[in-house]
Design a protein around this motif. Structure first.
Motif, PDB file in Angstrom:
ATOM      1  N   ASP A 174       0.845  -1.199   0.000  1.00  0.00           N
ATOM      2  CA  ASP A 174       0.000   0.000   0.000  1.00  0.00           C
ATOM      3  C   ASP A 174       0.881   1.251   0.000  1.00  0.00           C
ATOM      4  OD1 ASP A 174      -1.676   2.152   0.692  1.00  0.00           O
ATOM      5  OD2 ASP A 174      -2.985   0.869   1.887  1.00  0.00           O
ATOM      6  N   PRO A 175       0.690   2.170  -0.965  1.00  0.00           N
ATOM      7  CA  PRO A 175       1.562   3.353  -1.051  1.00  0.00           C
ATOM      8  C   PRO A 175       1.463   4.264   0.163  1.00  0.00           C
ATOM      9  CG  PRO A 175      -0.312   3.558  -2.543  1.00  0.00           C
ATOM     10  CD  PRO A 175      -0.304   2.151  -2.059  1.00  0.00           C
ATOM     11  N   THR A 176       0.310   4.280   0.836  1.00  0.00           N
ATOM     12  CA  THR A 176       0.183   5.131   2.026  1.00  0.00           C
ATOM     13  C   THR A 176       1.116   4.641   3.134  1.00  0.00           C
ATOM     14  OG1 THR A 176      -1.700   3.815   2.845  1.00  0.00           O
ATOM     15  CG2 THR A 176      -2.202   5.738   1.489  1.00  0.00           C
ATOM     16  N   ILE A 177       1.321   3.323   3.194  1.00  0.00           N
ATOM     17  CA  ILE A 177       2.257   2.763   4.180  1.00  0.00           C
ATOM     18  C   ILE A 177       3.688   3.130   3.800  1.00  0.00           C
ATOM     19  CG2 ILE A 177       3.183   0.620   5.168  1.00  0.00           C
ATOM     20  CD1 ILE A 177       0.416  -0.625   4.809  1.00  0.00           C
ATOM     21  N   ILE A 178       3.991   3.080   2.497  1.00  0.00           N
ATOM     22  CA  ILE A 178       5.334   3.433   2.019  1.00  0.00           C
ATOM     23  C   ILE A 178       5.659   4.875   2.376  1.00  0.00           C
ATOM     24  CG2 ILE A 178       6.776   3.753  -0.036  1.00  0.00           C
ATOM     25  CD1 ILE A 178       5.200   1.422  -1.315  1.00  0.00           C
ATOM     26  N   VAL A 179       4.739   5.787   2.083  1.00  0.00           N
ATOM     27  CA  VAL A 179       4.951   7.212   2.384  1.00  0.00           C
ATOM     28  C   VAL A 179       5.122   7.431   3.883  1.00  0.00           C
ATOM     29  CG1 VAL A 179       3.870   9.493   2.341  1.00  0.00           C
ATOM     30  CG2 VAL A 179       3.782   8.040   0.309  1.00  0.00           C
ATOM     31  N   LYS A 180       4.294   6.755   4.674  1.00  0.00           N
ATOM     32  CA  LYS A 180       4.380   6.870   6.132  1.00  0.00           C
ATOM     33  C   LYS A 180       5.736   6.385   6.635  1.00  0.00           C
ATOM     34  CE  LYS A 180       2.020   5.352  10.372  1.00  0.00           C
ATOM     35  NZ  LYS A 180       0.899   4.516  10.910  1.00  0.00           N
ATOM     36  N   ASP A 181       6.214   5.254   6.093  1.00  0.00           N
ATOM     37  CA  ASP A 181       7.499   4.701   6.509  1.00  0.00           C
ATOM     38  C   ASP A 181       8.656   5.624   6.128  1.00  0.00           C
ATOM     39  OD1 ASP A 181       6.499   2.448   7.732  1.00  0.00           O
ATOM     40  OD2 ASP A 181       6.740   1.150   5.982  1.00  0.00           O
ATOM     41  N   ILE A 182       8.595   6.210   4.932  1.00  0.00           N
ATOM     42  CA  ILE A 182       9.653   7.133   4.510  1.00  0.00           C
ATOM     43  C   ILE A 182       9.692   8.351   5.425  1.00  0.00           C
ATOM     44  CG2 ILE A 182      10.383   8.731   2.684  1.00  0.00           C
ATOM     45  CD1 ILE A 182       9.499   6.680   0.638  1.00  0.00           C
ATOM     46  N   LYS A 183       8.539   8.899   5.747  1.00  0.00           N
ATOM     47  CA  LYS A 183       8.494  10.064   6.641  1.00  0.00           C
ATOM     48  C   LYS A 183       9.085   9.732   8.004  1.00  0.00           C
ATOM     49  CE  LYS A 183       4.561  12.460   4.540  1.00  0.00           C
ATOM     50  NZ  LYS A 183       3.134  12.902   4.722  1.00  0.00           N
ATOM     51  N   LYS A 184       8.830   8.520   8.487  1.00  0.00           N
ATOM     52  CA  LYS A 184       9.377   8.102   9.775  1.00  0.00           C
ATOM     53  C   LYS A 184      10.893   7.975   9.695  1.00  0.00           C
ATOM     54  CE  LYS A 184       8.833   4.651  13.447  1.00  0.00           C
ATOM     55  NZ  LYS A 184       8.108   3.421  13.875  1.00  0.00           N
ATOM     56  N   MET A 185      11.384   7.403   8.589  1.00  0.00           N
ATOM     57  CA  MET A 185      12.830   7.273   8.420  1.00  0.00           C
ATOM     58  C   MET A 185      13.501   8.640   8.352  1.00  0.00           C
ATOM     59  SD  MET A 185      13.256   4.196   5.649  1.00  0.00           S
ATOM     60  CE  MET A 185      12.603   2.556   5.932  1.00  0.00           C
ATOM     61  N   VAL A 186      12.901   9.561   7.600  1.00  0.00           N
ATOM     62  CA  VAL A 186      13.457  10.914   7.460  1.00  0.00           C
ATOM     63  C   VAL A 186      13.493  11.606   8.818  1.00  0.00           C
ATOM     64  CG1 VAL A 186      13.117  13.180   6.411  1.00  0.00           C
ATOM     65  CG2 VAL A 186      12.769  11.118   5.045  1.00  0.00           C
ATOM     66  N   LYS A 187      12.433  11.438   9.588  1.00  0.00           N
ATOM     67  CA  LYS A 187      12.377  12.009  10.940  1.00  0.00           C
ATOM     68  C   LYS A 187      13.483  11.452  11.815  1.00  0.00           C
ATOM     69  CE  LYS A 187       9.118  12.934  14.704  1.00  0.00           C
ATOM     70  NZ  LYS A 187       7.733  12.681  15.227  1.00  0.00           N
ATOM     71  N   ASN A 188      13.872  10.192  11.558  1.00  0.00           N
ATOM     72  CA  ASN A 188      14.941   9.554  12.325  1.00  0.00           C
ATOM     73  C   ASN A 188      16.323   9.770  11.696  1.00  0.00           C
ATOM     74  OD1 ASN A 188      13.158   8.553  14.247  1.00  0.00           O
ATOM     75  ND2 ASN A 188      12.824   6.635  13.124  1.00  0.00           N
ATOM     76  N   SER A 189      16.412  10.783  10.799  1.00  0.00           N
ATOM     77  CA  SER A 189      17.682  11.246  10.214  1.00  0.00           C
ATOM     78  C   SER A 189      18.316  10.260   9.241  1.00  0.00           C
ATOM     79  CB  SER A 189      18.693  11.592  11.319  1.00  0.00           C
ATOM     80  OG  SER A 189      18.178  12.611  12.153  1.00  0.00           O
ATOM     81  N   ILE A 190      17.514   9.376   8.643  1.00  0.00           N
ATOM     82  CA  ILE A 190      18.025   8.500   7.590  1.00  0.00           C
ATOM     83  C   ILE A 190      18.170   9.332   6.320  1.00  0.00           C
ATOM     84  CG2 ILE A 190      17.562   6.461   6.186  1.00  0.00           C
ATOM     85  CD1 ILE A 190      18.288   5.837   9.075  1.00  0.00           C
ATOM     86  N   LYS A 191      19.369   9.324   5.740  1.00  0.00           N
ATOM     87  CA  LYS A 191      19.667  10.193   4.598  1.00  0.00           C
ATOM     88  C   LYS A 191      19.416   9.525   3.243  1.00  0.00           C
ATOM     89  CE  LYS A 191      21.510  13.820   6.813  1.00  0.00           C
ATOM     90  NZ  LYS A 191      21.535  13.337   8.196  1.00  0.00           N
ATOM     91  N   GLU A 192      19.498   8.197   3.196  1.00  0.00           N
ATOM     92  CA  GLU A 192      19.267   7.496   1.928  1.00  0.00           C
ATOM     93  C   GLU A 192      18.287   6.361   2.157  1.00  0.00           C
ATOM     94  OE1 GLU A 192      22.481   6.567  -1.006  1.00  0.00           O
ATOM     95  OE2 GLU A 192      21.942   4.491  -0.546  1.00  0.00           O
ATOM     96  N   ILE A 193      17.289   6.268   1.287  1.00  0.00           N
ATOM     97  CA  ILE A 193      16.271   5.229   1.395  1.00  0.00           C
ATOM     98  C   ILE A 193      16.252   4.449   0.084  1.00  0.00           C
ATOM     99  CG2 ILE A 193      13.810   4.762   1.695  1.00  0.00           C
ATOM    100  CD1 ILE A 193      13.777   7.476   3.316  1.00  0.00           C
ATOM    101  N   VAL A 194      16.380   3.133   0.203  1.00  0.00           N
ATOM    102  CA  VAL A 194      16.460   2.258  -0.969  1.00  0.00           C
ATOM    103  C   VAL A 194      15.121   1.567  -1.181  1.00  0.00           C
ATOM    104  CG1 VAL A 194      17.688   0.344  -2.045  1.00  0.00           C
ATOM    105  CG2 VAL A 194      18.894   1.841  -0.442  1.00  0.00           C
ATOM    106  N   LEU A 195      14.530   1.772  -2.358  1.00  0.00           N
ATOM    107  CA  LEU A 195      13.302   1.057  -2.728  1.00  0.00           C
ATOM    108  C   LEU A 195      13.713  -0.269  -3.343  1.00  0.00           C
ATOM    109  CD1 LEU A 195      11.178   3.917  -4.381  1.00  0.00           C
ATOM    110  CD2 LEU A 195      11.337   3.276  -1.971  1.00  0.00           C
TER     111      LEU A 195
END
Length: 433
Positions: A174-195
């Motif tokens: 579900d794309p809404t889960i993907i967007v939510k997870d990315i926002k959480k990672m960004v909030k936790n200072s993750i600089k690179e996210i691999v799809l």
């Protein structure tokens, strides 16, 4: 079984999706109160996440089970993954407690709780699976990057490939889960996210296409970049290419596009859905928008029907495309694939010779590509240091960059000017702190 007493290690074989799932298993184990150790000799339980993409991978899976079973400290073995999906009865060992396939990896510790001195085998017909198995993506992070498994399975049935049998048909998150997870990672200072996924660019969730998903990801605010693990040429279009290449701050300019062969007759027998000419045009479009883009690929040598003339044509076309890097795979026969029915005209000696040919000019073009960056500036995400005097990280083009410094730069995204190429390693100096 009382899993609170488990001190576990996870062995991951094979693809990026397997590595993601292994990291997920580690997180779930910790959440269940188990102790994770990176050293097999310090574990009483070892989970082996197997692979079957090649005969070598299958042999390695068997070897690893045998090797681990001989460790005196190991009391419990769990086998999961693609190889156990298609070979659940491949080994007899009194230390094996659980055998599952590509499903239920997130439930390993729950299943171990039910173990009562009798082997648990839980392997289902994955081809019937329609739902994407839930996973907590935002928990699967390194110190510098996070991984998002956005899809699983494949519908394309390339004649050489066992993955549709081992992973099943395509399903997406579900794309809404993907967007939510990315926002959480960004909030936790993750600089690179691999799809990542088995067929990442084939993502489609209830009409939301891969392009639609990338647009949603691009709209997320924050200082981070997106890298895509791999792409299929027949799933790329102008909209996707334009989005990826014109948003260089958000999307890494590293495109791993699988060609497999560069001869049209072989591609047709492989059941690949494009021609060499279409692939070349695809690369030209990417380079027109992003001249320094890294375009890498997978290539199979020794496909059973490949004649000497077809290989020579293929090698000539690879020389024209000039990939930044080629992952070369000797053809591996699987009985459950269409290619198994093809009478081979390529023996092991020819296969090895062809491998060396491709390897030879790949080394030349890899070096030529890296030389393009001397005196240029790249964005480097610094990773865990393995030396007190050298710090290294990945550029947005996915090659490593080395900087001579004793400072701890881990987790920082810094601009580095490339100064030299030494033994296929790029060195540079930081120009922004």
């Amino acid at each position: 079984m009382n899993i609170k007493n488990l001190k576990f290690n996870v062995i991951s074989l094979g693809c990026r999706a397997n590595i993601f799932e292994s990291n997920q298993i580690i997180q779930i184990g910790k959440q269940n109160g188990c102790v994770y150790t990176e050293n097999q000799n310090g574990a009483n339980t070892v989970i082996i996440n197997t692979c079957c993409v090649t005969n070598r991978a299958m042999s390695k899976s068997k070897y690893m089970v045998n090797k681990v079973s001989k460790l005196q400290n190991v009391k419990h073995i769990v086998i999961c993954g693609c190889f156990s999906q298609i070979n659940q009865k491949f080994i007899e060992n009194d230390k094996i407690r659980l055998i599952i396939g590509t499903k239920y990896k997130t439930q390993i510790f729950d299943l171990l709780k039910t173990y009562k001195n009798k082997l648990i085998t839980k392997v289902e017909d994955i081809k019937k699976e329609k739902e994407f198995e839930f996973c907590n993506n935002s928990e699967v992070c390194e110190t510098t990057r996070g991984y998002l498994k956005i899809q699983d399975g494949c519908n394309h049935n390339c004649s050489y490939c066992i993955i549709p049998v081992a992973r099943g048909r395509q399903r997406s998150l579900d794309p809404t889960i993907i967007v939510k997870d990315i926002k959480k990672m960004v909030k936790n200072s993750i600089k690179e996210i691999v799809l990542t996924g088995v067929n990442t660019s084939g993502y489609n969730y209830e009409g939301v296409s891969f392009y639609d998903l990338l647009k949603m990801v691009d709209a997320i605010k924050g200082n981070f970049r997106i890298r895509i693990s791999s792409l299929e040429p027949f799933q790329l279009n102008d909209k996707i290419i334009n989005l990826l290449t014109k948003n260089k701050e958000r999307f890494c300019q590293a495109f791993h596009i699988c060609i497999q062969s560069a001869n049209n007759e072989v591609l047709k027998t492989m059941n690949r859905k494009y021609s060499v000419e279409q692939f070349v045009k695809l690369c030209e479009k990417i380079r027109a928008n992003s001249p320094l883009a890294s375009i890498t690929t997978d290539f199979i040598v020794g496909f059973p029907s490949e004649t000497t003339k077809q290989f020579e044509d293929s090698a000539s076309n690879l020389n024209k495309i000039k990939f930044a890097n080629i992952h070369i795979f000797p053809f591996s026969l699987h009985n459950d694939t269409a290619a198994a029915k093809i009478k081979s005209v390529c023996d092991e000696k020819r296969k090895h010779s062809r491998y060396k040919t491709i390897e030879g000019f790949n080394n030349i073009y890899k070096k030529k590509y890296l030389k393009l960056f001397i005196n240029k500036t790249v964005d480097v995400l610094f990773e865990h240091s393995k030396s007190t005097s050298i710090q290294s990280g990945k550029s947005q083009y996915f090659f490593d960059v080395f900087v001579l410094t004793k400072k701890n730069l881990q987790g920082q995204m810094l601009k580095v000017k490339i100064t030299k190429l030494d033994e296929n390693k790029l060195f540079g100096k930081i120009i922004q702190k």
